[in-house]
Write a protein that holds these residues in place. Structure first.
Motif, PDB file in Angstrom:
ATOM      1  N   VAL A 245       0.859  -1.185   0.000  1.00  0.00           N
ATOM      2  CA  VAL A 245       0.000   0.000   0.000  1.00  0.00           C
ATOM      3  C   VAL A 245       0.899   1.240   0.000  1.00  0.00           C
ATOM      4  O   VAL A 245       1.699   1.441   0.910  1.00  0.00           O
ATOM      5  CB  VAL A 245      -0.929   0.023   1.218  1.00  0.00           C
ATOM      6  CG1 VAL A 245      -1.742   1.327   1.246  1.00  0.00           C
ATOM      7  CG2 VAL A 245      -1.864  -1.178   1.193  1.00  0.00           C
ATOM      8  N   VAL A 246       0.758   2.053  -1.041  1.00  0.00           N
ATOM      9  CA  VAL A 246       1.584   3.244  -1.208  1.00  0.00           C
ATOM     10  C   VAL A 246       0.739   4.483  -0.921  1.00  0.00           C
ATOM     11  O   VAL A 246      -0.381   4.618  -1.420  1.00  0.00           O
ATOM     12  CB  VAL A 246       2.170   3.312  -2.631  1.00  0.00           C
ATOM     13  CG1 VAL A 246       2.975   4.593  -2.820  1.00  0.00           C
ATOM     14  CG2 VAL A 246       3.054   2.097  -2.898  1.00  0.00           C
ATOM     15  N   VAL A 247       1.312   5.384  -0.110  1.00  0.00           N
ATOM     16  CA  VAL A 247       0.636   6.641   0.229  1.00  0.00           C
ATOM     17  C   VAL A 247       1.112   7.727  -0.739  1.00  0.00           C
ATOM     18  O   VAL A 247       2.309   7.959  -0.888  1.00  0.00           O
ATOM     19  CB  VAL A 247       0.961   7.059   1.679  1.00  0.00           C
ATOM     20  CG1 VAL A 247       0.226   8.364   2.025  1.00  0.00           C
ATOM     21  CG2 VAL A 247       0.578   5.954   2.651  1.00  0.00           C
ATOM     22  N   ILE A 248       0.152   8.383  -1.391  1.00  0.00           N
ATOM     23  CA  ILE A 248       0.500   9.419  -2.377  1.00  0.00           C
ATOM     24  C   ILE A 248      -0.122  10.728  -1.939  1.00  0.00           C
ATOM     25  O   ILE A 248      -1.344  10.888  -1.910  1.00  0.00           O
ATOM     26  CB  ILE A 248       0.009   9.022  -3.785  1.00  0.00           C
ATOM     27  CG1 ILE A 248       0.570   7.650  -4.159  1.00  0.00           C
ATOM     28  CG2 ILE A 248       0.437  10.069  -4.807  1.00  0.00           C
ATOM     29  CD1 ILE A 248      -0.115   7.001  -5.308  1.00  0.00           C
ATOM     30  N   LYS A 249       0.759  11.678  -1.604  1.00  0.00           N
ATOM     31  CA  LYS A 249       0.309  12.970  -1.108  1.00  0.00           C
ATOM     32  C   LYS A 249      -0.062  13.904  -2.265  1.00  0.00           C
ATOM     33  O   LYS A 249       0.356  13.676  -3.403  1.00  0.00           O
ATOM     34  CB  LYS A 249       1.401  13.597  -0.243  1.00  0.00           C
ATOM     35  CG  LYS A 249       1.703  12.795   1.017  1.00  0.00           C
ATOM     36  CD  LYS A 249       2.820  13.437   1.839  1.00  0.00           C
ATOM     37  CE  LYS A 249       3.116  12.631   3.093  1.00  0.00           C
ATOM     38  NZ  LYS A 249       4.214  13.238   3.902  1.00  0.00           N
TER      39      LYS A 249
ATOM     40  N   GLY B 206      -5.975  15.665  -3.577  1.00  0.00           N
ATOM     41  CA  GLY B 206      -6.361  14.761  -2.503  1.00  0.00           C
ATOM     42  C   GLY B 206      -5.284  13.769  -2.110  1.00  0.00           C
ATOM     43  O   GLY B 206      -4.320  13.545  -2.844  1.00  0.00           O
ATOM     44  N   LEU B 207      -5.444  13.150  -0.927  1.00  0.00           N
ATOM     45  CA  LEU B 207      -4.533  12.104  -0.459  1.00  0.00           C
ATOM     46  C   LEU B 207      -5.065  10.747  -0.917  1.00  0.00           C
ATOM     47  O   LEU B 207      -6.254  10.455  -0.743  1.00  0.00           O
ATOM     48  CB  LEU B 207      -4.440  12.139   1.066  1.00  0.00           C
ATOM     49  CG  LEU B 207      -3.503  11.113   1.711  1.00  0.00           C
ATOM     50  CD1 LEU B 207      -2.052  11.466   1.430  1.00  0.00           C
ATOM     51  CD2 LEU B 207      -3.751  11.040   3.219  1.00  0.00           C
ATOM     52  N   LEU B 208      -4.197   9.927  -1.520  1.00  0.00           N
ATOM     53  CA  LEU B 208      -4.610   8.633  -2.035  1.00  0.00           C
ATOM     54  C   LEU B 208      -3.845   7.490  -1.376  1.00  0.00           C
ATOM     55  O   LEU B 208      -2.647   7.620  -1.107  1.00  0.00           O
ATOM     56  CB  LEU B 208      -4.388   8.559  -3.547  1.00  0.00           C
ATOM     57  CG  LEU B 208      -5.228   9.466  -4.445  1.00  0.00           C
ATOM     58  CD1 LEU B 208      -4.812   9.311  -5.891  1.00  0.00           C
ATOM     59  CD2 LEU B 208      -6.720   9.187  -4.277  1.00  0.00           C
ATOM     60  N   MET B 209      -4.557   6.412  -1.103  1.00  0.00           N
ATOM     61  CA  MET B 209      -3.935   5.151  -0.693  1.00  0.00           C
ATOM     62  C   MET B 209      -4.077   4.188  -1.865  1.00  0.00           C
ATOM     63  O   MET B 209      -5.197   3.889  -2.299  1.00  0.00           O
ATOM     64  CB  MET B 209      -4.626   4.578   0.541  1.00  0.00           C
ATOM     65  CG  MET B 209      -4.548   5.479   1.767  1.00  0.00           C
ATOM     66  SD  MET B 209      -2.906   5.514   2.459  1.00  0.00           S
ATOM     67  CE  MET B 209      -3.158   6.650   3.834  1.00  0.00           C
ATOM     68  N   VAL B 210      -2.968   3.710  -2.370  1.00  0.00           N
ATOM     69  CA  VAL B 210      -2.983   2.893  -3.581  1.00  0.00           C
ATOM     70  C   VAL B 210      -2.365   1.528  -3.313  1.00  0.00           C
ATOM     71  O   VAL B 210      -1.248   1.425  -2.774  1.00  0.00           O
ATOM     72  CB  VAL B 210      -2.202   3.601  -4.716  1.00  0.00           C
ATOM     73  CG1 VAL B 210      -2.072   2.693  -5.928  1.00  0.00           C
ATOM     74  CG2 VAL B 210      -2.897   4.897  -5.098  1.00  0.00           C
TER      75      VAL B 210
ATOM     76  N   SER C  66      -7.976  14.026  -8.025  1.00  0.00           N
ATOM     77  CA  SER C  66      -7.947  14.043  -9.492  1.00  0.00           C
ATOM     78  C   SER C  66      -6.496  13.991  -9.908  1.00  0.00           C
ATOM     79  O   SER C  66      -5.625  14.533  -9.225  1.00  0.00           O
ATOM     80  CB  SER C  66      -8.623  15.311 -10.048  1.00  0.00           C
ATOM     81  OG  SER C  66      -7.953  16.464  -9.589  1.00  0.00           O
ATOM     82  N   CYS C  67      -6.224  13.321 -11.013  1.00  0.00           N
ATOM     83  CA  CYS C  67      -4.845  13.115 -11.445  1.00  0.00           C
ATOM     84  C   CYS C  67      -4.610  13.685 -12.844  1.00  0.00           C
ATOM     85  O   CYS C  67      -5.491  13.598 -13.707  1.00  0.00           O
ATOM     86  CB  CYS C  67      -4.497  11.623 -11.440  1.00  0.00           C
ATOM     87  SG  CYS C  67      -4.421  10.905  -9.794  1.00  0.00           S
TER      88      CYS C  67
ATOM     89  N   THR D  85       2.205   9.478 -13.435  1.00  0.00           N
ATOM     90  CA  THR D  85       1.195  10.533 -13.480  1.00  0.00           C
ATOM     91  C   THR D  85       1.262  11.347 -12.182  1.00  0.00           C
ATOM     92  O   THR D  85       1.922  10.949 -11.221  1.00  0.00           O
ATOM     93  CB  THR D  85      -0.219   9.952 -13.662  1.00  0.00           C
ATOM     94  OG1 THR D  85      -0.488   9.044 -12.576  1.00  0.00           O
ATOM     95  CG2 THR D  85      -0.319   9.191 -14.969  1.00  0.00           C
ATOM     96  N   ILE D  86       0.573  12.489 -12.139  1.00  0.00           N
ATOM     97  CA  ILE D  86       0.691  13.409 -11.008  1.00  0.00           C
ATOM     98  C   ILE D  86      -0.629  13.484 -10.246  1.00  0.00           C
ATOM     99  O   ILE D  86      -1.690  13.751 -10.823  1.00  0.00           O
ATOM    100  CB  ILE D  86       1.102  14.814 -11.488  1.00  0.00           C
ATOM    101  CG1 ILE D  86       2.443  14.737 -12.225  1.00  0.00           C
ATOM    102  CG2 ILE D  86       1.202  15.779 -10.304  1.00  0.00           C
ATOM    103  CD1 ILE D  86       2.852  16.043 -12.868  1.00  0.00           C
ATOM    104  N   ASN D  87      -0.546  13.256  -8.944  1.00  0.00           N
ATOM    105  CA  ASN D  87      -1.717  13.350  -8.089  1.00  0.00           C
ATOM    106  C   ASN D  87      -2.132  14.809  -7.921  1.00  0.00           C
ATOM    107  O   ASN D  87      -1.291  15.706  -7.912  1.00  0.00           O
ATOM    108  CB  ASN D  87      -1.410  12.719  -6.724  1.00  0.00           C
ATOM    109  CG  ASN D  87      -2.632  12.689  -5.825  1.00  0.00           C
ATOM    110  OD1 ASN D  87      -3.767  12.683  -6.300  1.00  0.00           O
ATOM    111  ND2 ASN D  87      -2.404  12.686  -4.523  1.00  0.00           N
TER     112      ASN D  87
END
Length: 733
Positions: free
Chosen positions: A239-243, A290-294, A260-261, A285-287
């Motif tokens: 699980v990767v956290v993307i700020k 929002g904060l995403l858990m992927v 939105s990306c 791609t660029i986040n």
């Protein structure tokens, strides 16, 4: 038996004939199935059965006269050849050549000056055997492989001029020295070789720029902690956290969060794509906000970005090395000239028994056949053509592209940022209530103040004033809400408006109309206690077609060039743009991994187009990262100078002003340059075809042969310089 694929680098290759010799040497090994040697990346790929060892393959390359180097890093896609050829040998050679050229420049003014013979010998020896040593090495390798190339021709021709001069110096005839021929030829060829090395370096930069998009680290959730790990240690299902604002490091699926990306690197689409639960995200791609858990689904070589990199490299390798016209001729020309010179020596010596005179006749044959004009025929035309093109905003980074472009009969365009501006503009505003358009824009702008969202910027660009807004809240993937003058306002998508149970005036026809055109639609709504949420206005956003696009397409049609749109955008938006521009064909909703395949398909189709020109080629015009595989796969890649560095590195031609009309100009200058090349080759061979028989039969002494050789050089250079009179079609309008 199981097959194995080996990869290694091959150094010291200089031309397409070198590639051919390396492939030939590798194919001779028992067990080798297929061989592909990429001159641009200096990388060899060999498919063989399990009995073939890497050391055996590398030894065969070394035996062929080149140097094989192992790949130590498995993730390297291209050899690091950032160190371009040094300029110092060029500078030194030019400085040493000036004293030889100066007398010819002073002669018309009645000034007769010449360096002492001994000084000519010293300088010519330094250039011939020092700076020109590489031509002897390459020529020897070609001769050893029973082949001929330009380097062998240069070595023989300059050696003949140098040897004759040395002979004349020894017998005391200092008035007939030809040292200037060898010095000037070697200097010009060295300059050409340096320019080639620059072009080759540009090819590898596409892969380097793509690789730079991959983040080096990822923030991985481990239990209750977040740990920063090198991307190589991230595994599938991590699980990767993307700020917000970060580049996404892996391919995966969203398991928590909303955002939105910016996926323009993949689709070319300028509008951000909403990401919510179970949405797929792509590495590179660029986040957005929002904060995403992927949850990771693919890493490293299996990721979409790595596959794009591999496709760019593969597309480059699939380009059949184009054998230079001169190199092809040299393979036949060199042994024929040597045979004629030998026959001349033996015939004159045997008949007259004057072997000194026989030697002079034989050397005259070699001097008249010296490849000065032959060597200048192509590069002078290319240098003038590329220089003229550059002054008009057409940067041609590969000489091969200038030669190939004249055969283009199909041009494929990306849409976003190429045929269109590349960013959304507010082009439609329908007011449903009693407010004026300026009031609606002021309300919408106050809610978007400070936002970096592309649609927000489009509204802010149109608004004349702002209101004071409070409690501004961004709803990821939907829109924004805020309080203005104690009223709640909502600005966002149709889906969000429906979820708010907003009251719509009859506007379905307008929505259908704008959707058909490919517009992005947003709504401004207000919370009214008695009526609930009421729609106040509809906003239509579009990526506007470039003003010169239609005339640019017409110019290509006048050149009998077919036009195709190849885009990742939706079918409706693509069809609308194609209709406005009168494009011949539309291929929409195409992913990067499919773009290169569509280019290959267009290349096959272009062969079926009836034309007097049998060599049909396909060009691709693009500006984004997503276009890189197609740019590399096309016969000619054309990048917009206003686009990404990756696109420009992958392409052979860059339109520095981003003006589409320059495409027709580029094809026009290519056709004119190619005609000059053919004319120059005619003049080069005209002098040889007339001069060689005269020299062989004793009607030309070496001095006259040298003069004829100089005249042929003047002819091709003067003819090439006529290209400077070319006028761009776009500027003639």
């Amino acid at each position: 038996m199981k097959t194995v694929e080996y990869h290694f680098f091959v150094e010291e290759m200089s031309c397409a004939s070198c590639v051919s010799r390396v492939e030939k040497a590798l194919r001779k090994i028992d067990g080798v199935i297929d061989v592909s040697v990429n001159l641009a990346t200096e990388k060899a790929t060999v498919e063989a059965n399990g009995n073939v060892k890497l050391d055996t393959l590398m030894a065969a390359v070394d035996k062929a006269g080149y140097h094989a180097v192992k790949i130590t890093e498995p993730e390297i896609h291209a050899k690091d050849i950032n160190k371009q050829a040094s300029l110092w040998p060029i500078i030194i050679s030019v400085i040493l050549a000036i004293p030889f050229v100066l007398p010819m420049l002073l002669e018309p003014f009645g000034i007769h000056w010449m360096m002492p013979a001994w000084l000519q010998l010293v300088i010519a020896s330094v250039v011939q055997f020092g700076l020109g040593a590489k031509f002897y090495r390459s020529g020897f390798n070609a001769a050893k492989a029973l082949s001929g190339n330009m380097d062998l021709l240069v070595a023989i021709g300059t050696s003949a001029a140098y040897g004759l001069s040395l002979y004349q110096l020894i017998i005391g005839n200092n008035d007939h020295l030809y040292f200037e021929s060898s010095v000037v030829i070697i200097t010009l060829i060295l300059i050409g070789k340096w320019l080639e090395s620059r072009a080759k370096h540009q090819t590898t930069q596409a892969i380097e720029a793509l690789s730079a998009l991959r983040p080096e680290v990822a923030l991985v959730r481990q239990g209750d902690q977040e740990v920063s790990l090198p991307i190589s240690q991230v595994k599938v299902d991590d699980v990767v956290v993307i700020k917000p604002g970060e580049r996404i490091p892996v391919d995966g699926v969203v398991i928590d969060g909303a955002s939105s990306c910016d996926e323009s690197m993949l689709t070319g689409e300028s509008f951000p794509v909403s990401k919510t639960l179970n949405s797929i995200v792509t590495g590179g791609t660029i986040n957005g906000e929002g904060l995403l858990m992927v949850k990771t689904t693919a890493v490293q070589a299996d990721s979409t970005l790595s596959k794009i990199i591999a496709m760019v490299e593969s597309a480059q390798a699939k380009k059949a090395p184009i054998q230079r016209i001169v190199d092809w001729i040299s393979a036949i020309f060199v042994p024929v000239i040597l045979l004629i010179a030998l026959i001349t020596l033996l015939a004159w010596g045997g008949i007259s028994h004057d072997w000194q005179q026989a030697l002079l006749h034989a050397v005259a044959v070699l001097v008249i056949a010296c490849p000065c004009a032959l060597g200048l025929a192509t590069p002078t035309a290319i240098m003038v053509g590329t220089g003229v093109a550059a002054r008009h905003g057409i940067l041609i980074k590969d000489a091969e592209a200038l030669e190939t472009l004249h055969n283009i009969n199909t041009v494929a365009f990306d849409k976003t940022g190429t045929l269109t501006i590349g960013k959304p503009e507010l082009v439609e505003l329908d007011v449903m209530g009693t407010e004026t358009a300026d009031q609606i824009l002021a309300l919408a702008a106050s809610m978007q103040a400070g936002s970096e969202h592309p649609l927000a910027k489009a509204i802010l660009a149109k608004a004349k004033s702002y209101n004071y807004a409070q409690n501004i809240t961004s709803v990821a993937g939907s829109g924004v809400m805020a309080t203005i003058d104690n009223h709640e306002y909502y600005l966002g998508s149709l889906r969000w408006m429906k979820s708010l149970n907003a009251y719509f005036v009859d506007m379905q026809d307008k929505i259908n109309e704008l959707t058909k055109k490919g517009y992005t639609i947003s709504f401004l709504a207000k919370q009214q206690s008695e009526n609930g949420v009421v729609i106040l206005a509809l906003f239509g956003f579009a990526d506007v077609i470039k003003p010169e696009a239609k005339n640019a397409i017409n110019a290509l049609h006048q050149l009998n060039v077919n036009t195709v749109m190849l885009t990742g955008d939706n079918q409706q938006a693509a069809n609308y743009v194609a209709q406005q521009l009168h494009l011949d064909k539309v291929i929409a909703e195409v992913l990067p991994q499919d773009k290169a395949n569509y280019i290959y398909q267009l290349q096959k189709e272009s062969q079926n187009i009836k034309s007097s020109n049998s060599n049909h080629k396909v060009a691709m015009v693009g500006d984004g990262i997503n276009d890189a595989p197609a740019l590399a796969a096309a016969d000619i890649g054309i990048a917009m100078g206003t686009g990404t560095d990756v696109a420009m590195h992958a392409a052979s031609i860059t339109l520095m002003r981003g003006n589409l009309f320059l495409i027709a100009d580029a094809i026009d200058i290519s056709r004119r340059t190619y005609n000059k090349i053919k004319q120059n080759l005619f003049w080069a061979f005209f002098y040889n075809l007339i001069g060689i028989p005269l020299a062989a039969f004793g009607f030309l002494n070496p001095m006259i042969a040298g003069a004829a050789m100089a005249l042929s050089s003047v002819s091709v250079v003067t003819n090439a310089l006529l290209l400077k009179r070319w006028q761009a079609r776009s500027e003639a309008k």
